[in-house]
Design a protein around this motif. Structure first.
Motif, PDB file in Angstrom:
ATOM      1  N   TRP A 122       7.799  -2.329  -2.677  1.00 32.37           N
ATOM      2  CA  TRP A 122       6.434  -2.825  -2.470  1.00 32.37           C
ATOM      3  C   TRP A 122       6.381  -4.325  -2.766  1.00 32.37           C
ATOM      4  O   TRP A 122       7.074  -4.813  -3.651  1.00 32.37           O
ATOM      5  CB  TRP A 122       5.465  -2.086  -3.387  1.00 32.37           C
ATOM      6  N   LYS A 123       5.528  -5.032  -2.029  1.00 32.31           N
ATOM      7  CA  LYS A 123       5.357  -6.475  -2.212  1.00 32.31           C
ATOM      8  C   LYS A 123       4.010  -6.743  -2.878  1.00 32.31           C
ATOM      9  O   LYS A 123       2.972  -6.234  -2.434  1.00 32.31           O
ATOM     10  CB  LYS A 123       5.382  -7.204  -0.867  1.00 32.31           C
ATOM     11  N   LYS A 124       4.044  -7.556  -3.931  1.00 30.16           N
ATOM     12  CA  LYS A 124       2.798  -7.955  -4.601  1.00 30.16           C
ATOM     13  C   LYS A 124       2.042  -8.905  -3.677  1.00 30.16           C
ATOM     14  O   LYS A 124       2.615  -9.869  -3.170  1.00 30.16           O
ATOM     15  CB  LYS A 124       3.107  -8.640  -5.924  1.00 30.16           C
ATOM     16  N   ILE A 125       0.758  -8.586  -3.447  1.00 29.60           N
ATOM     17  CA  ILE A 125      -0.045  -9.434  -2.569  1.00 29.60           C
ATOM     18  C   ILE A 125      -1.280  -9.996  -3.264  1.00 29.60           C
ATOM     19  O   ILE A 125      -2.083 -10.675  -2.632  1.00 29.60           O
ATOM     20  CB  ILE A 125      -0.451  -8.700  -1.272  1.00 29.60           C
ATOM     21  N   GLY A 126      -1.445  -9.715  -4.551  1.00 23.75           N
ATOM     22  CA  GLY A 126      -2.593 -10.263  -5.256  1.00 23.75           C
ATOM     23  C   GLY A 126      -3.051  -9.390  -6.399  1.00 23.75           C
ATOM     24  O   GLY A 126      -2.293  -8.592  -6.941  1.00 23.75           O
ATOM     25  N   PHE A 183       8.165   0.426 -11.078  1.00 21.44           N
ATOM     26  CA  PHE A 183       8.537   1.446 -10.097  1.00 21.44           C
ATOM     27  C   PHE A 183       8.235   0.970  -8.681  1.00 21.44           C
ATOM     28  O   PHE A 183       9.078   1.073  -7.784  1.00 21.44           O
ATOM     29  CB  PHE A 183       7.791   2.752 -10.401  1.00 21.44           C
ATOM     30  N   TYR A 184       7.032   0.439  -8.474  1.00 15.94           N
ATOM     31  CA  TYR A 184       6.647   0.011  -7.131  1.00 15.94           C
ATOM     32  C   TYR A 184       7.474  -1.183  -6.671  1.00 15.94           C
ATOM     33  O   TYR A 184       7.890  -1.242  -5.512  1.00 15.94           O
ATOM     34  CB  TYR A 184       5.146  -0.259  -7.046  1.00 15.94           C
ATOM     35  N   GLY A 211       8.900  11.220  -9.357  1.00 16.56           N
ATOM     36  CA  GLY A 211       8.003  10.201  -8.799  1.00 16.56           C
ATOM     37  C   GLY A 211       8.549   9.647  -7.492  1.00 16.56           C
ATOM     38  O   GLY A 211       7.803   9.462  -6.525  1.00 16.56           O
ATOM     39  N   THR A 212       9.844   9.404  -7.444  1.00 22.19           N
ATOM     40  CA  THR A 212      10.466   8.880  -6.226  1.00 22.19           C
ATOM     41  C   THR A 212      10.362   9.898  -5.093  1.00 22.19           C
ATOM     42  O   THR A 212      10.041   9.530  -3.950  1.00 22.19           O
ATOM     43  CB  THR A 212      11.941   8.524  -6.491  1.00 22.19           C
ATOM     44  N   PRO A 229      -0.991  -4.079 -14.645  1.00 17.24           N
ATOM     45  CA  PRO A 229       0.164  -4.963 -14.796  1.00 17.24           C
ATOM     46  C   PRO A 229       0.983  -4.607 -16.034  1.00 17.24           C
ATOM     47  O   PRO A 229       0.489  -3.988 -16.975  1.00 17.24           O
ATOM     48  CB  PRO A 229      -0.469  -6.349 -14.941  1.00 17.24           C
ATOM     49  N   ASN A 230       2.251  -4.998 -15.995  1.00 15.29           N
ATOM     50  CA  ASN A 230       3.170  -4.815 -17.133  1.00 15.29           C
ATOM     51  C   ASN A 230       3.317  -3.351 -17.536  1.00 15.29           C
ATOM     52  O   ASN A 230       3.334  -3.023 -18.725  1.00 15.29           O
ATOM     53  CB  ASN A 230       2.723  -5.658 -18.328  1.00 15.29           C
ATOM     54  N   THR A 231       3.393  -2.484 -16.541  1.00 13.95           N
ATOM     55  CA  THR A 231       3.573  -1.049 -16.794  1.00 13.95           C
ATOM     56  C   THR A 231       4.839  -0.573 -16.096  1.00 13.95           C
ATOM     57  O   THR A 231       5.398  -1.251 -15.239  1.00 13.95           O
ATOM     58  CB  THR A 231       2.382  -0.230 -16.252  1.00 13.95           C
ATOM     59  N   ARG A 232       5.254   0.621 -16.444  1.00 11.28           N
ATOM     60  CA  ARG A 232       6.389   1.233 -15.763  1.00 11.28           C
ATOM     61  C   ARG A 232       6.050   1.461 -14.297  1.00 11.28           C
ATOM     62  O   ARG A 232       6.916   1.373 -13.428  1.00 11.28           O
ATOM     63  CB  ARG A 232       6.781   2.530 -16.454  1.00 11.28           C
ATOM     64  N   ALA A 233       4.779   1.753 -14.005  1.00  7.77           N
ATOM     65  CA  ALA A 233       4.357   1.949 -12.614  1.00  7.77           C
ATOM     66  C   ALA A 233       4.567   0.664 -11.807  1.00  7.77           C
ATOM     67  O   ALA A 233       5.083   0.710 -10.683  1.00  7.77           O
ATOM     68  CB  ALA A 233       2.893   2.386 -12.563  1.00  7.77           C
ATOM     69  N   GLU A 234       4.189  -0.471 -12.373  1.00  9.58           N
ATOM     70  CA  GLU A 234       4.386  -1.740 -11.664  1.00  9.58           C
ATOM     71  C   GLU A 234       5.875  -1.922 -11.349  1.00  9.58           C
ATOM     72  O   GLU A 234       6.246  -2.276 -10.228  1.00  9.58           O
ATOM     73  CB  GLU A 234       3.872  -2.919 -12.483  1.00  9.58           C
TER      74      GLU A 234
END
Length: 147
Positions: A122-126, A116-117, A84-85, A109-114
């Motif tokens: 990555w910055k959460k924007i909303g 990972f990012y 993935g990386t 939300p609340n996943t391994r993907a979240e």
């Protein structure tokens, strides 16, 4: 293991990987048609696949029209191997060679993907769509991370 640009003939295996995931599943596998994949791969952006023993085990697709990561998925049997990386980095390097526009993505939300990012800078924007976490990456943040 080989990472290469996605080709038209890869779409059936891309669909298998997309529908094999345990998180961020599609409510209806028929929502993403082969034609959609083709459009995003060859008209709107570009994609890459990871191939092991002639089997696609992961893929990513970036959309230049909407400045969006359209997909980054791995078959569950091939997680935790750095694939993935590698796909992520290849895609973002290419994206920021094309444009300096911010790129965004949404993920459950609340996943391994979240996770990972977040770890990838990555910055959460909303919030996006149906409660997905919306993340953004800027050109400068990505380039600074590469140094």
């Amino acid at each position: 293991m080989k990472i290469r640009e996605a080709q038209l003939e890869d779409i059936p295996q891309i669909q298998i990987v997309r529908n094999s995931v345990k998180e961020n599943t599609l409510s209806d596998p028929n929502l993403v048609k082969d034609k959609d994949c083709e459009e995003f791969l060859f008209e709107r952006g570009k994609g890459w696949v990871c191939e092991i023993d002639h089997q696609i085990v992961g893929f990513c697709i970036v959309d230049l029209k909407e400045n969006n990561i359209w997909a980054l998925f791995l078959h569950p049997d091939f997680e935790q191997r750095g694939i993935g990386t590698q796909l992520h980095d290849k895609m973002l390097n290419w994206y920021f060679e094309q444009t300096q526009e911010n790129v965004w993505l949404g993920t459950s939300p609340n996943t391994r993907a979240e996770n990972f990012y977040r770890k990838s800078g990555w910055k959460k924007i909303g919030i996006h769509g149906k409660g997905e976490v919306k993340f953004e990456m800027t050109y400068n943040e990505w380039k600074n991370k590469q140094v």
